[in-house]
Design an enzyme around this catalytic site. Structure first.
Site, PDB file in Angstrom:
ATOM      1  N   ASN A 183     136.237 111.631  47.493  1.00  0.00           N
ATOM      2  CA  ASN A 183     136.274 112.435  46.127  1.00  0.00           C
ATOM      3  C   ASN A 183     134.837 113.178  45.996  1.00  0.00           C
ATOM      4  O   ASN A 183     134.047 112.666  45.626  1.00  0.00           O
ATOM      5  CB  ASN A 183     136.312 111.802  45.084  1.00  0.00           C
TER       6      ASN A 183
ATOM      7  N   LYS B  73     134.304 115.501  44.159  1.00  0.00           N
ATOM      8  CA  LYS B  73     134.134 116.051  42.675  1.00  0.00           C
ATOM      9  C   LYS B  73     133.617 117.377  42.659  1.00  0.00           C
ATOM     10  O   LYS B  73     134.288 118.189  43.427  1.00  0.00           O
ATOM     11  CB  LYS B  73     133.128 115.243  41.956  1.00  0.00           C
TER      12      LYS B  73
ATOM     13  N   HIS C  84     141.604 110.141  37.212  1.00  0.00           N
ATOM     14  CA  HIS C  84     140.373 109.730  37.428  1.00  0.00           C
ATOM     15  C   HIS C  84     139.624 109.598  36.033  1.00  0.00           C
ATOM     16  O   HIS C  84     139.940 110.440  35.127  1.00  0.00           O
ATOM     17  CB  HIS C  84     139.591 110.934  38.188  1.00  0.00           C
TER      18      HIS C  84
ATOM     19  N   GLU D 295     136.849 110.453  35.028  1.00  0.00           N
ATOM     20  CA  GLU D 295     135.998 111.502  34.544  1.00  0.00           C
ATOM     21  C   GLU D 295     137.040 112.482  33.713  1.00  0.00           C
ATOM     22  O   GLU D 295     136.641 113.173  32.843  1.00  0.00           O
ATOM     23  CB  GLU D 295     135.563 111.986  35.605  1.00  0.00           C
TER      24      GLU D 295
ATOM     25  N   GLU E 169     139.144 101.876  39.651  1.00  0.00           N
ATOM     26  CA  GLU E 169     137.884 102.255  39.762  1.00  0.00           C
ATOM     27  C   GLU E 169     137.356 101.764  38.379  1.00  0.00           C
ATOM     28  O   GLU E 169     137.379 102.743  37.152  1.00  0.00           O
ATOM     29  CB  GLU E 169     137.975 103.737  39.732  1.00  0.00           C
TER      30      GLU E 169
ATOM     31  N   GLY F 125     129.569 105.967  40.069  1.00  0.00           N
ATOM     32  CA  GLY F 125     128.180 106.593  40.216  1.00  0.00           C
ATOM     33  C   GLY F 125     126.979 105.862  39.803  1.00  0.00           C
ATOM     34  O   GLY F 125     125.946 106.627  39.345  1.00  0.00           O
TER      35      GLY F 125
ATOM     36  N   SER G  83     131.067 103.293  43.554  1.00  0.00           N
ATOM     37  CA  SER G  83     129.864 102.849  44.365  1.00  0.00           C
ATOM     38  C   SER G  83     130.130 102.303  45.614  1.00  0.00           C
ATOM     39  O   SER G  83     129.234 101.508  46.110  1.00  0.00           O
ATOM     40  CB  SER G  83     128.688 102.156  43.285  1.00  0.00           C
TER      41      SER G  83
HETATM   42  P1  PGA Z   1     131.246 106.670  43.192  1.00  0.00           P
HETATM   43  O1  PGA Z   1     132.532 107.588  42.678  1.00  0.00           O
HETATM   44  O2  PGA Z   1     131.555 106.462  44.689  1.00  0.00           O
HETATM   45  O3  PGA Z   1     130.054 108.005  43.250  1.00  0.00           O
HETATM   46  O4  PGA Z   1     131.113 105.526  42.190  1.00  0.00           O
HETATM   47  C1  PGA Z   1     133.972 107.258  42.949  1.00  0.00           C
HETATM   48  C2  PGA Z   1     134.960 107.893  42.167  1.00  0.00           C
HETATM   49  O5  PGA Z   1     134.771 108.516  40.831  1.00  0.00           O
HETATM   50  O6  PGA Z   1     135.680 108.317  42.842  1.00  0.00           O
END
Ligand code: PGA
Length: 256
Positions: free
Chosen positions: A10, A12, A97, A99, A169, A175, A214
């Site tokens: 992903n 982003k 997601h 976000e 998630e 993140g 992460s």
């Molecule tokens: P991350 O993000 O691996 O940076 O924690 C995962 C995601 O948001 O899909």
């Protein structure tokens, strides 16, 4: 594991034409068809989907978007429809997601509409679910992820996710460098699979449930060893092709 492991990048809102090309070129020697037995996808900003579709030609890599409209077509300025994703040969779309849920108002109902439209255009949805830290500390994790799952499956049924995937998630792990422990993640994945079985017991065994939050080359293996963790949705570590391929290597090792 009987399910084919699935590792999804992903990106982003990162990348540009040149950086994407460099990523594709550096990864391609390992991504040619036949090298990996696990499934692999890269989800990029919509503008770059055609670059990825072209760049990953003659590889087994699938290409995905990170969102789509909840409407079929028409006067929706700035939106990108599921039909358009299909039109440029996009295979998958990440939906729900955290976000998008927290920053862009994607409700359970909107996510369900988007998933329904995506599947109707043969773009397979990767449905994200996950609890906030506050919800986890209040002991509400299973309640929250179950609600998010049901809101979509009550509308779409389970079949879109046999070809697509579910991604657990935890919001507090995205993140932050703080991954869920393999045991904590497994407990949620098992609860999600039990919930899927209420829709169709046979299909529930086929749905890949990915963990996201992460994931790095250094923690992927112990996560993938859990019986209900079928792969990963990878954010930060997917920006560097070598890290992403390192995670794919761990998924692939499970198929031996
Ligand atoms: P991350 O993000 O691996 O940076 O924690 C995962 C995601 O948001 O899909």
């Amino acid at each position: 594991m009987t399910r084919t492991p699935f590792v999804v990048a992903n990106w982003k809102m990162n990348g540009n034409t040149q950086a994407n090309l460099a990523w594709i070129e550096s990864a391609k020697p390992q991504l040619h068809a036949g090298h990996y037995r696990c499934d692999i996808a890269v989800c990029a900003p919509a503008l770059y989907l055609t670059q990825l579709v072209d760049g990953f030609k003659n590889t087994a890599v699938m290409v995905g978007a990170q969102n789509c409209a909840s409407y079929e077509e028409g006067a929706y300025t700035g939106e990108i429809s599921a039909a358009m994703l299909a039109d440029v040969d996009c295979d998958l779309v990440i939906l729900g997601h955290s976000e998008r849920r927290t920053l862009f108002g994607d409700t359970d109902e909107l996510v369900a509409e988007k998933a329904k439209l995506a599947f109707s255009h043969a773009v397979m949805p990767i449905l994200c679910v996950g609890e906030t830290l506050e919800e986890r500390e209040a002991g509400r994790t299973i309640e929250v992820v179950t609600r998010q799952l049901r809101a979509v499956l009550d509308v779409t049924g389970i079949m879109p996710f046999v070809a697509g995937a579910i991604a657990y998630e935890p919001v507090w792990a995205i993140g932050t460098g703080k991954s869920a422990t393999p045991a904590d993640a497994q407990a949620v994945h098992a609860a999600l699979r039990a919930e899927l079985a209420a829709y169709n017991a046979d299909a529930s065994q086929k749905v890949r449930i990915l963990y996201g939050g992460s994931v790095k080359p250094g923690n992927a293996r112990e996560l993938f060893e859990q019986p209900d963790i079928d792969g990963a949705l990878v954010g930060g570590a997917a920006l560097k092709s070598s890290d992403f391929l390192g995670i794919c290597d761990h998924a692939n090792a499970l198929t031996e």
